[in-house]
Design a protein around this motif. Structure first.
Motif, PDB file in Angstrom:
ATOM      1  N   PRO A   1      16.209  23.630  -0.179  1.00 48.36           N
ATOM      2  CA  PRO A   1      16.773  22.803   0.887  1.00 48.36           C
ATOM      3  C   PRO A   1      16.253  21.370   0.765  1.00 48.36           C
ATOM      4  CG  PRO A   1      15.114  24.332   1.746  1.00 48.36           C
ATOM      5  CD  PRO A   1      15.362  24.716   0.326  1.00 48.36           C
ATOM      6  N   ASN A   2      17.113  20.440   1.077  1.00 49.70           N
ATOM      7  CA  ASN A   2      16.739  19.032   0.924  1.00 49.70           C
ATOM      8  C   ASN A   2      15.973  18.551   2.145  1.00 49.70           C
ATOM      9  OD1 ASN A   2      16.499  16.485   0.008  1.00 49.70           O
ATOM     10  ND2 ASN A   2      18.678  15.947   0.239  1.00 49.70           N
ATOM     11  N   ILE A   3      14.713  18.897   2.225  1.00 49.10           N
ATOM     12  CA  ILE A   3      13.885  18.499   3.364  1.00 49.10           C
ATOM     13  C   ILE A   3      12.988  17.351   2.933  1.00 49.10           C
ATOM     14  CG2 ILE A   3      12.158  19.268   5.047  1.00 49.10           C
ATOM     15  CD1 ILE A   3      13.122  22.157   4.391  1.00 49.10           C
ATOM     16  N   THR A   4      12.876  16.351   3.741  1.00 44.34           N
ATOM     17  CA  THR A   4      11.906  15.291   3.445  1.00 44.34           C
ATOM     18  C   THR A   4      11.086  14.996   4.693  1.00 44.34           C
ATOM     19  OG1 THR A   4      13.555  13.639   3.991  1.00 44.34           O
ATOM     20  CG2 THR A   4      13.246  14.114   1.652  1.00 44.34           C
ATOM     21  N   TRP A   5       9.860  14.591   4.439  1.00 45.77           N
ATOM     22  CA  TRP A   5       8.988  14.176   5.543  1.00 45.77           C
ATOM     23  C   TRP A   5       8.630  12.718   5.323  1.00 45.77           C
ATOM     24  CZ3 TRP A   5       7.896  18.620   2.645  1.00 45.77           C
ATOM     25  CH2 TRP A   5       8.104  19.857   3.324  1.00 45.77           C
ATOM     26  N   THR A   6       8.452  11.980   6.388  1.00 45.86           N
ATOM     27  CA  THR A   6       7.980  10.614   6.244  1.00 45.86           C
ATOM     28  C   THR A   6       6.648  10.478   6.959  1.00 45.86           C
ATOM     29  OG1 THR A   6      10.253   9.895   6.214  1.00 45.86           O
ATOM     30  CG2 THR A   6       8.595   8.183   6.485  1.00 45.86           C
ATOM     31  N   ILE A   7       5.638  10.192   6.174  1.00 46.76           N
ATOM     32  CA  ILE A   7       4.300  10.019   6.748  1.00 46.76           C
ATOM     33  C   ILE A   7       3.924   8.573   6.504  1.00 46.76           C
ATOM     34  CG2 ILE A   7       1.899  10.768   6.700  1.00 46.76           C
ATOM     35  CD1 ILE A   7       3.090  13.365   5.273  1.00 46.76           C
ATOM     36  N   GLY A   8       3.715   7.824   7.560  1.00 47.24           N
ATOM     37  CA  GLY A   8       3.521   6.388   7.402  1.00 47.24           C
ATOM     38  C   GLY A   8       4.783   5.842   6.758  1.00 47.24           C
ATOM     39  N   GLY A   9       4.644   5.121   5.661  1.00 45.18           N
ATOM     40  CA  GLY A   9       5.827   4.628   4.985  1.00 45.18           C
ATOM     41  C   GLY A   9       6.171   5.466   3.766  1.00 45.18           C
ATOM     42  N   VAL A  10       5.486   6.623   3.598  1.00 46.02           N
ATOM     43  CA  VAL A  10       5.671   7.401   2.385  1.00 46.02           C
ATOM     44  C   VAL A  10       6.609   8.565   2.633  1.00 46.02           C
ATOM     45  CG1 VAL A  10       4.476   8.716   0.599  1.00 46.02           C
ATOM     46  CG2 VAL A  10       3.332   6.791   1.704  1.00 46.02           C
TER      47      VAL A  10
ATOM     48  N   MET B   1       0.831  -1.216   0.000  1.00 47.97           N
ATOM     49  CA  MET B   1       0.000   0.000   0.000  1.00 47.97           C
ATOM     50  C   MET B   1       0.865   1.266   0.000  1.00 47.97           C
ATOM     51  SD  MET B   1      -3.048   0.835  -0.277  1.00 47.97           S
ATOM     52  CE  MET B   1      -3.516   2.507  -0.590  1.00 47.97           C
ATOM     53  N   ASP B   2       1.830   1.280   0.947  1.00 48.09           N
ATOM     54  CA  ASP B   2       2.740   2.427   0.999  1.00 48.09           C
ATOM     55  C   ASP B   2       3.479   2.601  -0.321  1.00 48.09           C
ATOM     56  OD1 ASP B   2       2.014   2.980   3.495  1.00 48.09           O
ATOM     57  OD2 ASP B   2       3.780   2.116   4.483  1.00 48.09           O
ATOM     58  N   TYR B   3       3.810   1.435  -0.899  1.00 47.13           N
ATOM     59  CA  TYR B   3       4.549   1.472  -2.156  1.00 47.13           C
ATOM     60  C   TYR B   3       3.724   2.145  -3.233  1.00 47.13           C
ATOM     61  CZ  TYR B   3       7.306  -0.263  -6.094  1.00 47.13           C
ATOM     62  OH  TYR B   3       8.061  -0.355  -7.215  1.00 47.13           O
ATOM     63  N   ILE B   4       2.444   1.787  -3.274  1.00 48.89           N
ATOM     64  CA  ILE B   4       1.566   2.377  -4.280  1.00 48.89           C
ATOM     65  C   ILE B   4       1.405   3.880  -4.051  1.00 48.89           C
ATOM     66  CG2 ILE B   4      -0.808   2.408  -5.163  1.00 48.89           C
ATOM     67  CD1 ILE B   4      -0.855  -0.548  -4.947  1.00 48.89           C
ATOM     68  N   LEU B   5       1.229   4.269  -2.787  1.00 43.03           N
ATOM     69  CA  LEU B   5       1.101   5.700  -2.461  1.00 43.03           C
ATOM     70  C   LEU B   5       2.355   6.457  -2.881  1.00 43.03           C
ATOM     71  CD1 LEU B   5      -0.643   5.928   1.020  1.00 43.03           C
ATOM     72  CD2 LEU B   5      -1.428   6.839  -1.169  1.00 43.03           C
ATOM     73  N   GLN B   6       3.500   5.849  -2.551  1.00 41.08           N
ATOM     74  CA  GLN B   6       4.773   6.472  -2.904  1.00 41.08           C
ATOM     75  C   GLN B   6       4.867   6.680  -4.418  1.00 41.08           C
ATOM     76  OE1 GLN B   6       7.550   7.164  -0.483  1.00 41.08           O
ATOM     77  NE2 GLN B   6       7.847   8.468  -2.273  1.00 41.08           N
ATOM     78  N   GLN B   7       4.477   5.613  -5.134  1.00 42.62           N
ATOM     79  CA  GLN B   7       4.560   5.720  -6.599  1.00 42.62           C
ATOM     80  C   GLN B   7       3.540   6.719  -7.139  1.00 42.62           C
ATOM     81  OE1 GLN B   7       6.968   4.655  -8.213  1.00 42.62           O
ATOM     82  NE2 GLN B   7       7.825   3.317  -6.654  1.00 42.62           N
ATOM     83  N   SER B   8       2.373   6.832  -6.475  1.00 41.96           N
ATOM     84  CA  SER B   8       1.371   7.802  -6.923  1.00 41.96           C
ATOM     85  C   SER B   8       1.927   9.213  -6.820  1.00 41.96           C
ATOM     86  CB  SER B   8       0.111   7.707  -6.077  1.00 41.96           C
ATOM     87  OG  SER B   8      -0.355   6.393  -6.081  1.00 41.96           O
ATOM     88  N   LEU B   9       2.675   9.425  -5.742  1.00 45.04           N
ATOM     89  CA  LEU B   9       3.283  10.736  -5.554  1.00 45.04           C
ATOM     90  C   LEU B   9       4.277  11.022  -6.683  1.00 45.04           C
ATOM     91  CD1 LEU B   9       3.003  12.838  -3.284  1.00 45.04           C
ATOM     92  CD2 LEU B   9       5.158  11.970  -2.388  1.00 45.04           C
ATOM     93  N   ASN B  10       5.082  10.020  -6.997  1.00 43.90           N
ATOM     94  CA  ASN B  10       6.028  10.182  -8.108  1.00 43.90           C
ATOM     95  C   ASN B  10       5.291  10.433  -9.415  1.00 43.90           C
ATOM     96  OD1 ASN B  10       8.038   9.680  -6.288  1.00 43.90           O
ATOM     97  ND2 ASN B  10       8.292   7.512  -6.864  1.00 43.90           N
ATOM     98  N   ALA B  11       4.166   9.729  -9.563  1.00 41.48           N
ATOM     99  CA  ALA B  11       3.385   9.891 -10.784  1.00 41.48           C
ATOM    100  C   ALA B  11       2.851  11.306 -10.897  1.00 41.48           C
ATOM    101  CB  ALA B  11       2.231   8.886 -10.798  1.00 41.48           C
ATOM    102  N   LEU B  12       2.393  11.843  -9.781  1.00 46.55           N
ATOM    103  CA  LEU B  12       1.902  13.230  -9.779  1.00 46.55           C
ATOM    104  C   LEU B  12       3.006  14.203 -10.175  1.00 46.55           C
ATOM    105  CD1 LEU B  12      -0.343  13.831  -6.636  1.00 46.55           C
ATOM    106  CD2 LEU B  12      -0.913  14.244  -9.021  1.00 46.55           C
ATOM    107  N   GLN B  13       4.203  13.943  -9.638  1.00 47.45           N
ATOM    108  CA  GLN B  13       5.329  14.829  -9.936  1.00 47.45           C
ATOM    109  C   GLN B  13       5.660  14.815 -11.427  1.00 47.45           C
ATOM    110  OE1 GLN B  13       8.946  13.918  -7.783  1.00 47.45           O
ATOM    111  NE2 GLN B  13      10.149  15.101  -9.240  1.00 47.45           N
ATOM    112  N   LEU B  14       5.801  13.616 -11.974  1.00 45.87           N
ATOM    113  CA  LEU B  14       6.132  13.516 -13.395  1.00 45.87           C
ATOM    114  C   LEU B  14       4.971  14.049 -14.245  1.00 45.87           C
ATOM    115  CD1 LEU B  14       8.242  12.497 -15.399  1.00 45.87           C
ATOM    116  CD2 LEU B  14       7.057  10.303 -15.455  1.00 45.87           C
ATOM    117  N   GLY B  15       3.763  13.710 -13.818  1.00 48.18           N
ATOM    118  CA  GLY B  15       2.579  14.154 -14.551  1.00 48.18           C
ATOM    119  C   GLY B  15       2.473  15.673 -14.601  1.00 48.18           C
ATOM    120  N   SER B  16       2.811  16.364 -13.491  1.00 44.51           N
ATOM    121  CA  SER B  16       2.711  17.828 -13.518  1.00 44.51           C
ATOM    122  C   SER B  16       3.675  18.423 -14.530  1.00 44.51           C
ATOM    123  CB  SER B  16       2.969  18.481 -12.171  1.00 44.51           C
ATOM    124  OG  SER B  16       3.159  17.594 -11.158  1.00 44.51           O
TER     125      SER B  16
END
Lengths: 255, 291
Positions: B125-134, B1-16
């Protein structure tokens, strides 16, 4: 003198579409241009409005030369027109069809629209109000949000005229306003044309095939055939001109 | 599930990114019925503007983005004025060939100036957040939000302002729009400025996500954005946005579940199938011509 065309000639390649066309229009006149199909009537409108650039000759509007000017500049000077085959922006609403014709009257640019949302909103509201007022004059305000392609034919014709009026013209060019209108509606149309002429203090040039319409409302008529002017004068003179009868009905015909 | 969410985020980025570039294709097509094949290269020039401004002027992200967008917009307007306007009455094929030529010219000029791939400085700045596994990076958030913001802005301009209304009217009937008192050339210039500046914004953001840039980077991305525009229905602004996000999603999902070499193969096959069933694209509508 509102409009003066002198020795206007136009060629499409080798074809002479309009040859030595002369026209003087006084303010307030209603003038008809008639002639068989392909006589060059619409070309004359296209030359006046700058869609085509005359090969030779001069066209002056209130003393300003029109030949060589862009169509939008000519519109801004005060010449508007309608089209033989209705050319509305079909997907746009009735209201927006009228608003777009008020383009040169709007006083904000897109950057302002974004930066000064307040002024934009009031300016936009003012545009909408102006357009709605105009539609109300044409009794079309209750169709304002309808896509123009959904209007019945007669209303589309009326909208085209309303849209032309939104550019605030002094001279209105009507290209076959009676095309596609049934004979019973001709009287209504004649009254309508007379009415907009009074209402907006207009000068009108109209192209028409319907003899009844032209003979009844035009004060002067010009007859074209194969690009050349074959007759001009009062309706009664035109009706009895042998050259005109020949052009329309062949030799020996009668109107 | 986390994997799919993570990939959805990547998809949104590339899609934009695809969607932003696709808008430029679709706007120019809408108004001039030509494909501006130089648009992918304007995206590349946007990335190089970012590189130059960030490296030599050392400005931060926002000014770099703005300078890049304005610079490319001016270039886009100039290209239209010099290369496309003289061909306005010419057959559309001639205009399209000219656009291809302009694209190759842009690539070649950039290749003369920058013969080697360049590395773009990081502006955020290289900031990242981790929410759940994403895991979400600041850059991703900015790319997605900024792209969507710019698209909403464009949508507002096209739907609400007079210039936007004039653009839509031109796409229906170029001949009569000037007869409404609308200055045709000005509106066309504004269209180019808007479309190319969005491409430049995509270039800046892309060069932040994938910081090594070269003069040919716009070719494949440009093609994909063009395909996004066609899938969405070329000439349709909302269609281009949708098409971009679909292509982004398809590509990322293929990579997520199959070997990455399948990416373009599967993506393009899907698009071909979609076009068989919707030849005018998702939001495109056939415009019947009287015979």
């Amino acid at each position: 003198m509102l409009l003066q065309a002198k020795h206007v000639t136009h060629y499409f390649g080798g074809l002479c579409a309009v040859s030595d066309f002369n026209l003087e229009v006084q303010k307030g006149e209603l003038i008809g241009i008639i002639g068989p199909n392909g006589a060059g009537k619409t070309t004359v409108f296209n030359l006046i409005t700058g869609v085509y650039k005359a090969t030779q000759g001069s066209i002056q509007f209130e003393g300003q030369e029109l030949v060589g000017r862009k169509p939008n500049e000519i519109t801004t000077l005060g010449i508007a027109r309608t089209f033989q085959n209705i050319r509305l922006f079909k997907e746009l609403s009735v209201l927006n069809n009228v608003r777009i014709a008020a383009y040169s009257q709007t006083n904000y640019n897109p950057l302002e629209a974004l930066l000064h949302a307040g002024r934009f909103n009031s300016a936009e509201q003012k545009d909408i109000d102006t357009a709605m007022d105009l539609l109300a004059v044409f009794q079309m305000d209750n169709f304002a949000d309808e896509a123009s392609k959904n209007l019945p034919y007669g209303l589309q014709r009326r909208l085209e005229i309303a849209r032309a009026m939104a550019t605030k013209p002094k001279l209105l060019l009507l290209d076959e306003p009676a095309a596609g209108i049934n004979p019973n509606e001709i009287v209504q149309l004649m009254e309508f044309i007379q009415w907009i002429r009074r209402q907006f203090d207009l000068t009108i040039i109209l192209i028409e095939h319907q003899m009844r319409l032209v003979m009844n409302i035009c004060e002067r008529i010009k007859v074209l055939d194969f690009g050349a002017t074959i007759a001009e004068g009062f309706p009664i003179e035109i009706q009895h001109n042998p050259k005109v009868m020949e052009a329309y009905l062949g030799e020996g015909g009668e109107l | 599930m986390d994997y799919i969410l993570q990939q959805s985020l990547n998809a949104l980025q590339l899609g934009s990114i695809y969607a932003l570039i696709a808008l430029g294709y679709t706007m120019v097509y809408g108004i001039l019925t030509m494909i501006n094949f130089a648009h992918g290269d304007l995206f590349m020039v946007g990335a190089f503007f970012c590189f130059i401004v960030a490296t030599f002027l050392k400005l931060s992200f926002i000014p770099t983005l703005l300078i890049s967008m304005i610079g490319v917009a001016l270039l886009g307007v100039a290209i239209e004025r010099v290369a496309y306007r003289p061909l306005r009455q010419a057959p559309r094929v001639s205009a399209v060939i000219t656009a291809l030529g302009v694209g190759i010219l842009l690539e070649s000029v950039m290749l003369v100036i920058f013969p080697y791939p360049q590395s773009v400085p990081t502006l955020l700045p290289n900031i990242t957040w981790t929410i759940g596994g994403v895991t979400i990076s600041l850059l991703q958030v900015i790319i997605i939000c900024l792209s969507i913001g710019l698209m909403l802005l464009l949508d507002f301009i096209v739907r609400r302002t007079m210039v936007g209304m004039a653009m839509r009217a031109i796409s229906w009937d170029k001949v009569i729009v000037p007869l409404m008192g609308v200055p045709l050339n000005l509106i066309i210039s504004v269209t180019f400025a808007l479309g190319t500046s969005l491409g430049a914004a995509a270039g800046v953001m892309y060069s932040q996500a994938f910081p090594v840039i070269d003069p040919y980077m716009g070719v494949l991305i440009g093609w994909k954005a063009f395909i996004s525009a066609v899938v969405g229905g070329i000439g349709n602004i909302r269609g281009a946005m949708i098409g971009g996000f679909i292509l982004g999603a398809v590509e990322i999902m293929v990579v997520a579940f199959f070997p990455s070499t399948y990416r373009d193969f599967v993506a393009f096959t899907l698009l071909l199938v979609l076009l068989i069933f919707r030849p005018y694209g998702i939001l495109g509508q056939p415009r019947p011509q009287k015979v």
